[in-house]
Design a protein around this motif. Sequence first.
Motif, PDB file in Angstrom:
ATOM      1  N   LYS A 222       0.827  -1.201   0.028  1.00 57.30           N
ATOM      2  CA  LYS A 222      -0.080  -0.119  -0.001  1.00 57.30           C
ATOM      3  C   LYS A 222       0.863   1.311   0.172  1.00 57.30           C
ATOM      4  CE  LYS A 222      -3.536   2.584   2.561  1.00 57.30           C
ATOM      5  NZ  LYS A 222      -4.352   2.470   3.837  1.00 57.30           N
ATOM      6  N   GLY A 223       0.297   2.279  -1.094  1.00 57.71           N
ATOM      7  CA  GLY A 223       1.351   3.538  -0.894  1.00 57.71           C
ATOM      8  C   GLY A 223       0.250   4.657  -1.053  1.00 57.71           C
ATOM      9  N   LYS A 224       0.957   5.523  -0.201  1.00 58.59           N
ATOM     10  CA  LYS A 224       0.349   7.103  -0.472  1.00 58.59           C
ATOM     11  C   LYS A 224       0.902   7.936  -1.322  1.00 58.59           C
ATOM     12  CE  LYS A 224      -2.757   8.636   2.479  1.00 58.59           C
ATOM     13  NZ  LYS A 224      -3.347   9.274   3.789  1.00 58.59           N
ATOM     14  N   LEU A 225       0.896   8.535  -2.152  1.00 66.72           N
ATOM     15  CA  LEU A 225       1.761   8.998  -3.241  1.00 66.72           C
ATOM     16  C   LEU A 225       1.021  10.191  -4.093  1.00 66.72           C
ATOM     17  CD1 LEU A 225       2.603   6.895  -6.341  1.00 66.72           C
ATOM     18  CD2 LEU A 225       1.051   6.169  -4.485  1.00 66.72           C
ATOM     19  N   ALA A 226       1.883  10.951  -4.785  1.00 66.59           N
ATOM     20  CA  ALA A 226       1.509  12.095  -5.570  1.00 66.59           C
ATOM     21  C   ALA A 226       2.544  12.196  -6.559  1.00 66.59           C
ATOM     22  CB  ALA A 226       1.122  13.170  -5.002  1.00 66.59           C
ATOM     23  N   MET A 227       2.059  12.692  -7.901  1.00 62.58           N
ATOM     24  CA  MET A 227       3.262  13.314  -8.740  1.00 62.58           C
ATOM     25  C   MET A 227       3.263  14.575  -8.461  1.00 62.58           C
ATOM     26  SD  MET A 227       4.838  13.187 -11.349  1.00 62.58           S
ATOM     27  CE  MET A 227       4.514  11.491 -12.253  1.00 62.58           C
ATOM     28  N   ASP A 228       4.741  14.745  -8.426  1.00 65.84           N
ATOM     29  CA  ASP A 228       5.204  16.043  -7.979  1.00 65.84           C
ATOM     30  C   ASP A 228       5.314  17.134  -8.992  1.00 65.84           C
ATOM     31  OD1 ASP A 228       6.196  17.755  -5.576  1.00 65.84           O
ATOM     32  OD2 ASP A 228       7.882  17.920  -7.012  1.00 65.84           O
ATOM     33  N   GLN A 229       6.179  16.759 -10.019  1.00 69.91           N
ATOM     34  CA  GLN A 229       6.532  17.461 -11.271  1.00 69.91           C
ATOM     35  C   GLN A 229       6.599  16.368 -12.289  1.00 69.91           C
ATOM     36  OE1 GLN A 229       9.244  20.907 -11.010  1.00 69.91           O
ATOM     37  NE2 GLN A 229       9.472  20.443  -8.756  1.00 69.91           N
ATOM     38  N   THR A 230       6.254  16.835 -13.585  1.00 67.07           N
ATOM     39  CA  THR A 230       6.789  15.920 -14.753  1.00 67.07           C
ATOM     40  C   THR A 230       6.839  16.961 -15.763  1.00 67.07           C
ATOM     41  OG1 THR A 230       6.620  14.018 -15.725  1.00 67.07           O
ATOM     42  CG2 THR A 230       4.557  15.133 -15.436  1.00 67.07           C
ATOM     43  N   THR A 231       7.644  16.827 -16.857  1.00 61.16           N
ATOM     44  CA  THR A 231       7.778  17.456 -17.998  1.00 61.16           C
ATOM     45  C   THR A 231       6.806  16.955 -19.063  1.00 61.16           C
ATOM     46  OG1 THR A 231       9.567  15.813 -18.737  1.00 61.16           O
ATOM     47  CG2 THR A 231      10.171  18.217 -17.791  1.00 61.16           C
ATOM     48  N   LYS A 232       6.688  17.441 -20.227  1.00 62.50           N
ATOM     49  CA  LYS A 232       5.633  17.322 -21.205  1.00 62.50           C
ATOM     50  C   LYS A 232       6.478  17.087 -22.663  1.00 62.50           C
ATOM     51  CE  LYS A 232       1.854  20.083 -19.772  1.00 62.50           C
ATOM     52  NZ  LYS A 232       0.876  21.273 -20.040  1.00 62.50           N
ATOM     53  N   ASP A 233       6.150  16.035 -23.490  1.00 63.80           N
ATOM     54  CA  ASP A 233       6.824  15.754 -24.622  1.00 63.80           C
ATOM     55  C   ASP A 233       6.358  16.745 -25.813  1.00 63.80           C
ATOM     56  OD1 ASP A 233       4.202  15.455 -25.737  1.00 63.80           O
ATOM     57  OD2 ASP A 233       4.272  13.040 -25.422  1.00 63.80           O
ATOM     58  N   SER A 234       7.017  16.698 -26.979  1.00 63.88           N
ATOM     59  CA  SER A 234       6.862  17.546 -27.987  1.00 63.88           C
ATOM     60  C   SER A 234       5.463  17.771 -28.546  1.00 63.88           C
ATOM     61  CB  SER A 234       7.680  17.115 -29.278  1.00 63.88           C
ATOM     62  OG  SER A 234       7.214  15.644 -29.673  1.00 63.88           O
ATOM     63  N   GLU A 235       4.366  17.004 -28.192  1.00 64.35           N
ATOM     64  CA  GLU A 235       3.063  17.148 -28.404  1.00 64.35           C
ATOM     65  C   GLU A 235       2.381  17.760 -27.198  1.00 64.35           C
ATOM     66  OE1 GLU A 235       1.590  13.414 -29.559  1.00 64.35           O
ATOM     67  OE2 GLU A 235       2.744  13.164 -31.322  1.00 64.35           O
ATOM     68  N   GLY A 236       3.128  18.096 -26.197  1.00 65.30           N
ATOM     69  CA  GLY A 236       2.371  18.965 -25.029  1.00 65.30           C
ATOM     70  C   GLY A 236       1.906  17.804 -24.082  1.00 65.30           C
ATOM     71  N   LYS A 237       2.066  16.434 -24.193  1.00 65.14           N
ATOM     72  CA  LYS A 237       1.546  15.538 -23.180  1.00 65.14           C
ATOM     73  C   LYS A 237       2.619  15.096 -22.352  1.00 65.14           C
ATOM     74  CE  LYS A 237      -1.393  13.405 -26.918  1.00 65.14           C
ATOM     75  NZ  LYS A 237      -1.556  12.130 -27.636  1.00 65.14           N
ATOM     76  N   TYR A 238       2.035  14.938 -20.859  1.00 65.24           N
ATOM     77  CA  TYR A 238       2.947  14.593 -20.031  1.00 65.24           C
ATOM     78  C   TYR A 238       3.825  13.227 -20.036  1.00 65.24           C
ATOM     79  CZ  TYR A 238       0.853  18.269 -16.879  1.00 65.24           C
ATOM     80  OH  TYR A 238       0.799  19.626 -16.529  1.00 65.24           O
ATOM     81  N   HIS A 239       4.849  13.456 -19.536  1.00 63.00           N
ATOM     82  CA  HIS A 239       5.584  12.214 -19.755  1.00 63.00           C
ATOM     83  C   HIS A 239       5.175  11.278 -18.767  1.00 63.00           C
ATOM     84  CE1 HIS A 239       9.113  14.695 -21.590  1.00 63.00           C
ATOM     85  NE2 HIS A 239       8.833  13.475 -22.483  1.00 63.00           N
ATOM     86  N   ARG A 240       5.100   9.913 -18.983  1.00 67.43           N
ATOM     87  CA  ARG A 240       4.593   9.139 -17.831  1.00 67.43           C
ATOM     88  C   ARG A 240       5.683   8.241 -17.257  1.00 67.43           C
ATOM     89  NH1 ARG A 240       2.231   3.467 -20.953  1.00 67.43           N
ATOM     90  NH2 ARG A 240       4.321   2.902 -22.044  1.00 67.43           N
TER      91      ARG A 240
END
Length: 305
Positions: A145-163
């Motif tokens: 079990k984990g409690k978590l969050a995405m803090d920051q992530t960049t976007k690709d050339s199409e403007g979509k967030y990296h996974r």
Amino acid sequence: MKIFRKELLVFIITIFLSVNAACQTKKSSVTESESKIEKKKKKKRKGKVRLPDIDLSHWKVTLPVTNEKGKPYEIEPPEILDFAKNEKAKPYMYIDSTKGAIVFHAMPTESKTANTKYTRSELREQMEPGNNNVNWTFADGAYMKGKLAMDQTTKDSEGKYHRTIIMQIHGRLTNEQRDLIGAKDNNAPPILKIYWDKGKVRIKTKELKDLNASDEEILHEDAWGNDEGFNFEQEVGFKKFTLEVKVSEGKMVIILNKSEYKVYENIHMRRWGIFENYFKAGNYFQSRDEGAFSKVRYYELEVSH
């Protein structure tokens, strides 16, 4: 005259006692007020430092930086307990005391583990601290079990967030299985990958290509293919969320925020029982784009068997 003196004496004593009582009351009131102020100060000071609820005594970490041999830098127990003091770890695994979380920071580097082109800042479960050879099977049962969050992530050339992959169950060959099929190492496929994917939680698992394959044949990595994947409906975005993974013989259940469930109970899960496994958690970044990165916060992480 004597009566007057007596009454005067009583009056003076009464005044003295009243003044003394008032002083004591005032002193008590001031002391109580000062005590409340001090408690508020302590509470405020305490609120500034928040620590994550994570016991690292049964985990090792792989970081996106190399060691002196040019291999990915790892920290095992008991050294991992003092990771915050490790200068090499500080940029990639550190405590955010304002949010009470461990931050896992990953980006493209030359520090790639075997069988992948991506880098990671990721924990690997060790049931016996410092030993990769003690693992579990589905028949043994497992829970994470984990409690978590995405803090920051960049976007690709199409403007979509990296996974990025935030949780895994990775398969492992025993030494006997490795020798039986002539494998170069103990690596087996991951039966579970959980992604943060453009603000949603996505699950990928493995399926046998040939359901009639023998027990020896299914030990080979190429005997397994990827399923079509599954997305939970709710969007987590950059908010805090909870993930649970429950494993038992022939069955795997993933739960998001105690409200959405995905259950895998089929022939693929039953045949997977031949493998040993271990949990992984953190940030396995899925991009090689220049300048790309992501940071994942873990507030809580627990495992049981």
